[in-house]
Scaffold this active site. Structure first.
Site, PDB file in Angstrom:
ATOM      1  CE  LYS A  85      -2.508  -1.371   3.192  1.00  0.00           C
ATOM      2  NZ  LYS A  85      -1.941  -2.070   3.632  1.00  0.00           N
ATOM      3  CB  THR A  86       3.753   2.400   2.521  1.00  0.00           C
ATOM      4  OG1 THR A  86       2.604   2.003   3.332  1.00  0.00           O
ATOM      5  CG2 THR A  86       4.606   3.562   2.161  1.00  0.00           C
ATOM      6  CD  GLN A  95      -1.573  -3.189   8.759  1.00  0.00           C
ATOM      7  OE1 GLN A  95      -1.114  -2.942  10.151  1.00  0.00           O
ATOM      8  NE2 GLN A  95      -1.857  -3.623   7.718  1.00  0.00           N
ATOM      9  CG  ASP A 147       0.580   4.672   4.290  1.00  0.00           C
ATOM     10  OD1 ASP A 147       0.409   4.375   3.620  1.00  0.00           O
ATOM     11  OD2 ASP A 147       2.370   5.314   4.690  1.00  0.00           O
ATOM     12  CD  GLU A 148      -0.191   3.417   8.501  1.00  0.00           C
ATOM     13  OE1 GLU A 148      -0.974   2.278   8.577  1.00  0.00           O
ATOM     14  OE2 GLU A 148       1.347   3.102   8.953  1.00  0.00           O
ATOM     15  NE  ARG A 207       3.090  -4.346  11.601  1.00  0.00           N
ATOM     16  CZ  ARG A 207       3.690  -3.990  10.502  1.00  0.00           C
ATOM     17  NH1 ARG A 207       3.825  -3.189   9.157  1.00  0.00           N
ATOM     18  NH2 ARG A 207       2.024  -4.367   9.771  1.00  0.00           N
TER      19      ARG A 207
HETATM   20  P1  ATP Z   1       1.829  -2.285   6.284  1.00  0.00           P
HETATM   21  O1  ATP Z   1       0.035  -2.396   6.597  1.00  0.00           O
HETATM   22  O2  ATP Z   1       2.381  -3.513   7.030  1.00  0.00           O
HETATM   23  O3  ATP Z   1       1.503  -0.715   6.404  1.00  0.00           O
HETATM   24  P2  ATP Z   1       2.180  -2.007   2.938  1.00  0.00           P
HETATM   25  O4  ATP Z   1       1.050  -2.392   2.489  1.00  0.00           O
HETATM   26  O5  ATP Z   1       2.096  -0.648   2.704  1.00  0.00           O
HETATM   27  O6  ATP Z   1       2.333  -2.621   4.241  1.00  0.00           O
HETATM   28  P3  ATP Z   1       4.534  -1.853   2.078  1.00  0.00           P
HETATM   29  O7  ATP Z   1       5.730  -0.921   3.301  1.00  0.00           O
HETATM   30  O8  ATP Z   1       4.623  -0.986   0.565  1.00  0.00           O
HETATM   31  O9  ATP Z   1       2.990  -2.811   2.437  1.00  0.00           O
HETATM   32  O10 ATP Z   1       4.880  -3.315   1.354  1.00  0.00           O
HETATM   33  C1  ATP Z   1       6.004  -4.200   2.004  1.00  0.00           C
HETATM   34  C2  ATP Z   1       6.716  -4.938   1.264  1.00  0.00           C
HETATM   35  O11 ATP Z   1       6.662  -5.675   0.210  1.00  0.00           O
HETATM   36  C3  ATP Z   1       8.068  -3.347   1.211  1.00  0.00           C
HETATM   37  O12 ATP Z   1       9.589  -4.082   1.460  1.00  0.00           O
HETATM   38  C4  ATP Z   1       7.869  -3.609  -0.444  1.00  0.00           C
HETATM   39  O13 ATP Z   1       9.056  -2.546  -0.962  1.00  0.00           O
HETATM   40  C5  ATP Z   1       8.277  -4.483  -0.790  1.00  0.00           C
HETATM   41  N1  ATP Z   1       7.374  -4.785  -1.915  1.00  0.00           N
HETATM   42  C6  ATP Z   1       5.542  -4.132  -2.262  1.00  0.00           C
HETATM   43  N2  ATP Z   1       5.721  -4.678  -3.634  1.00  0.00           N
HETATM   44  C7  ATP Z   1       6.724  -5.295  -3.996  1.00  0.00           C
HETATM   45  C8  ATP Z   1       6.511  -5.674  -5.379  1.00  0.00           C
HETATM   46  N3  ATP Z   1       6.140  -5.756  -6.294  1.00  0.00           N
HETATM   47  N4  ATP Z   1       7.737  -6.059  -5.929  1.00  0.00           N
HETATM   48  C9  ATP Z   1       9.084  -6.127  -5.356  1.00  0.00           C
HETATM   49  N5  ATP Z   1       8.330  -5.396  -3.973  1.00  0.00           N
HETATM   50  C10 ATP Z   1       7.581  -5.320  -2.873  1.00  0.00           C
HETATM   51 MG    MG Z   2       2.749   0.728   4.599  1.00  0.00          MG
END
Ligand code: ATP
Ligand code: MG
Length: 783
Positions: free
Chosen positions: A36-37, A259, A228-229, A618
């Site tokens: 997402k981020t 979350q 975000d969030e 995490r």
């Molecule tokens: P959270 O819910 O914990 O905030 P999130 O959904 O925001 O998580 P991110 O932090 O954006 O998830 O991504 C999680 C990890 O996966 C990060 O290290 C990110 O760089 C990696 N990642 C996400 N998408 C890809 C992709 N398409 N290819 C490679 N790595 C990825």
């Molecule tokens: Mg995130």
């Protein structure tokens, strides 16, 4: 796709769809670690590539760290010149900026100051004094929480007063002047040209609501708004976003309802669930692949969160390695747990060669850090407390330690200054400055001046003299105890009681106040253990001097190693959005995680379950969950039960250490019990603890908690009674016997010396190693 769009290749199809979508308001809702981020970050890059000026993109994050990381990532992709022009930051920092530009429109100067928590508290106290209100009824922390809640719900003082339905009937009857205090507080802030944190949101709303031209200006100015969030936004934040995007509809928010963990700060999950009502054209995107964690971790987290009733259904899967199962470890006591955790970190570090930065220890409440810090220090493992202070740096702990320093050495001017008016006893700065001045001038300590006020020309008036004398008498009592060789524990306990440091917090049920109460009790427990350990090992009476020497050594150390690498210790709340190769979640027990305060409603339990979901997700590669069979909390040691949440996780994804509660089939938590627990307010209510302290006798003891009252602490009290120790006769004790010690766990006796008058045993404990104990003090049972 042009070369320029190479960055789109670093996304999966679902992520790419979300990034390139530009036809209206958009919600990306997806599980942890699904990118997402990353989508937000890449979307900003995408907008920049498609002609959006950076200064017309607004991106809001929950923490400064998140904003910084996002900016750095964008900078790598588009260069610093462009990245630095983005409007990117936390809600508070961005809105402070907007308010400075437009301060005159809401009756402030653009140079307004921002009050921090201490300023707010001091102002509230002044108002209470002015209005002649009893600060035992109108506890500052309670008043502050009420004002904050009102502002975050966008309720003005007038609305608050007019519509007393804002308050519960109980609250209204108990504290009828809250509205008037709120009004006075806002007026004083205005006179002082100051805003507090909540004002930054509150006044941004006022600015946009009451000034249509300004609202239009920003609606046009910000061509894209990204958040975000979103699951943790409160009502005020939600309304600001709505106003900014009303016209453009150029909005992208990402979040995960699973979350949402900040409801105690006014966060409202319905902001995300009802977003389509504010934006009927809202298009929802889902991301399903988790890139962060192993399959085992994700599957385990999925089975846990599936137990929540209230949630948006979603898929999360991982194509990473299957990985190892989540390890569930039981310890005998919280003491042993901390040692096991430090051992685990060492083992995992040796096996994986991960730097210490890739380890996080997550706990539910701040006071849990003390033992963990201690055992990491003993093992020379560098650590850092994230988003908070290490135990001995916390204000309430430092205050009590300052009293201890004074008791041992009343000439300690710094300690004297720190506590002369803590807790508040009406001794103002003028008085303190006069004492400082006189002491400096005459070359003596402040204590010297304060104890002989008639000998010095301090210029203090009689009212001030009376108050200082009251303080001196208080400290003299502690000094007297030291002179009479009282044990460290007794002096500390007397300090906590006589200064009323704990009692003054007891009726506040705000998270901050509870955390302080827990820290104070944890400090007492730390002393009691320090004293107890010495007693068992050498029959020495431990003085406060010994304890203080130990404290200063432990708090002065810089605990990061030469590479600045350190294990991160933090609350689960602070861990949101972060990731580590190795995560250890500690204290996963009933009444702690889920917290006792949340056990009485389904909603409370579900929020706690989400919190554990956040904790587990995490972890990239390894996750460990620990719990202890007994724990010192709220002033007593009590047996504990493993958290119902461990039973929620499918067994196939767990590795359960032999000997733990879950490895015995008769004690596996019955899922039906869990269900009844989470549904039935009555059962849970039975176990629910509003805070109860043995030091404050205003509530009868609860029968279902092991009544280990601090005053009868076997090694802590000056009488040195040995309530549950010293019952063994040396003739019964043989080398090779297995014993279970109340804190050190199971071990085997390796030597017995029967030298009168103090026979000793040496025990090789399974976890904590070899210890030599004095038989008459040692507390154990023979297995
Ligand atoms: P959270 O819910 O914990 O905030 P999130 O959904 O925001 O998580 P991110 O932090 O954006 O998830 O991504 C999680 C990890 O996966 C990060 O290290 C990110 O760089 C990696 N990642 C996400 N998408 C890809 C992709 N398409 N290819 C490679 N790595 C990825
Ligand atoms: Mg995130």
């Amino acid at each position: 796709m042009t070369k320029e769009d190479d960055y789109l290749l670093q996304l999966n199809d679902q992520q790419r769809d979300a990034v390139v979508y530009n036809d209206g308001p958009q919600l990306v809702i997806a599980g942890a670690g699904s990118g997402k981020t990353r989508v937000l970050t890449y979307k900003i890059v995408h907008l920049l590539h498609h002609g959006y000026e950076p200064w017309r993109i607004l991106a809001l994050t929950f923490t400064n760290k998140a904003a910084k990381e996002m900016r750095e990532r964008i900078q790598q992709m588009v260069g610093p010149a462009v990245a630095s022009q983005l409007w990117m930051g936390t809600f508070h920092s961005i809105f402070a900026r907007l308010l400075r530009f437009n301060a005159d429109l809401i009756g402030f100067k653009s140079s307004f100051t921002i009050y921090d928590a201490a300023d707010t508290k001091s102002l509230v106290k002044t108002i209470l004094r002015d209005m002649e209100l009893d600060d035992k009824v109108y506890k500052p922390a309670t008043v502050i929480a009420a004002i904050s809640n009102a502002k975050n719900a966008l309720i003005s003082p007038d609305m608050y007063i007019a519509d007393s339905a804002q308050m519960s009937a109980d609250e209204r009857a108990k504290r009828p002047a809250l509205g008037a205090i709120y009004r006075a507080y806002c007026a004083r802030c205005r006179h002082a040209g100051a805003m507090d944190f909540d004002d930054l949101l509150y006044y941004t709303n006022v600015l946009l609501r009451d000034n249509p031209d300004i609202r239009r200006k920003y609606q046009e100015y910000f061509r894209y708004v990204l958040v975000d969030e979103y699951q943790d936004t409160n009502f005020a934040q939600h309304v600001i976003i709505r106003q900014l995007c009303e016209e453009s509809k150029a909005l992208c928010v990402v979040g995960d309802d699973a979350q949402s963990i900040y409801s105690f700060r006014g966060a409202n999950i319905s902001n995300i669930l009802n977003l389509h009502k504010s934006f009927p054209a809202l298009r929802t995107f889902k991301l399903e692949q988790n890139y962060r964690s192993t399959q085992n971790i994700i599957n385990a987290a999925n089975t846990l969160i599936a137990k929540n009733k209230e949630q948006i259904p979603k898929q999360v899967f991982s194509r990473n390695d299957v990985g190892s199962r989540i390890e569930v470890v039981q310890a005998y006591s919280d003491y042993e747990e901390a040692i096991l955790v430090a051992n685990k970190v060492s083992q995992m570090q040796m096996r994986s060669h991960d730097p210490y930065n890739e380890f996080a220890i997550l706990y539910r409440t701040n006071s849990q850090s003390r033992r963990l810090e201690e055992s990491l220090r003993n093992r020379n493992i560098p650590y850092r407390i994230y988003g908070g202070l290490s135990f001995y740096q916390r204000k309430e702990v430092k205050d009590i330690v300052a009293y201890m320093r004074l008791a041992v050495n009343p000439d300690d001017d710094e300690a004297f200054k720190r506590v002369i008016n803590t807790p508040a006893r009406g001794i103002g700065d003028t008085t303190v400055n006069r004492l400082i001045h006189t002491a400096m001038h005459c070359g003596v300590s402040m204590w010297n001046v304060a104890t002989s006020l008639d000998c010095y020309d301090t210029g203090l008036k009689s009212a001030a003299i009376k108050k200082v004398t009251g303080f001196v008498e208080l400290v003299q009592k502690f000094v007297g105890m030291i002179t009479a060789n009282a044990s460290a524990y007794d002096v500390a306990r007397s300090i906590v009681e006589d200064t009323r440091m704990l009692a003054s917090l007891i009726h506040d049920n705000t998270p901050e106040s509870i955390s302080k109460q827990e820290n104070i009790l944890e400090l007492l427990q730390g002393i009691s253990e320090f004293v107890g350990e010495r007693m068992e090992q050498s029959a020495q009476e431990t003085t406060l001097v010994d304890f203080l020497a130990n404290v200063s050594l432990s708090s002065d150390q810089d605990m990061s190693d030469s590479n600045g690498e350190a294990v991160t210790l933090m609350t689960v709340h602070a861990a949101k959005g972060l990731e580590f190769n190795n995560v250890i979640v500690v204290g996963v027990e009933e009444e702690l995680f889920p917290s006792a305060m949340s056990c009485d409603t389904l909603r409370g339990i579900e929020e706690e379950r989400r919190l554990l979901y956040v904790a587990i997700t995490r972890a990239r590669r390894h996750c460990v969950i620990t719990y202890a069979a007994s724990r010192y909390r709220n002033g007593q040691t009590a047996p504990t039960r493993p958290s119902r949440f461990i039973g929620d996780i499918d067994r196939g994804y767990l590795y359960i250490s032999p000997g733990s509660e879950f490895s015995r089939s008769d004690s596996v938590i019955n899922p039906l019990d869990n269900y009844r627990d989470s549904m039935g307010g009555r059962m849970a209510d039975d176990r629910r603890r509003s805070f109860r302290h043995p030091l404050v006798d205003d509530e009868p003891a609860r029968s279902n908690i092991h009544p280990v009252n601090l005053s009868s602490n076997p090694v802590g009290s000056s009488g040195g009674t040995q309530a549950d120790g010293g019952t063994h006769d040396v003739a019964d004790i043989k080398v090779g016997m297995r014993i279970e010690h109340s804190r050190f766990g199971v071990g085997t006796i390796s030597a017995v010396t029967s030298n009168a008058p103090s026979p000793t045993i040496t025990v090789a404990f399974n976890v904590v190693g070899e210890k030599k104990l004095l038989l008459k003090f040692a507390r154990f049972t023979i297995l």
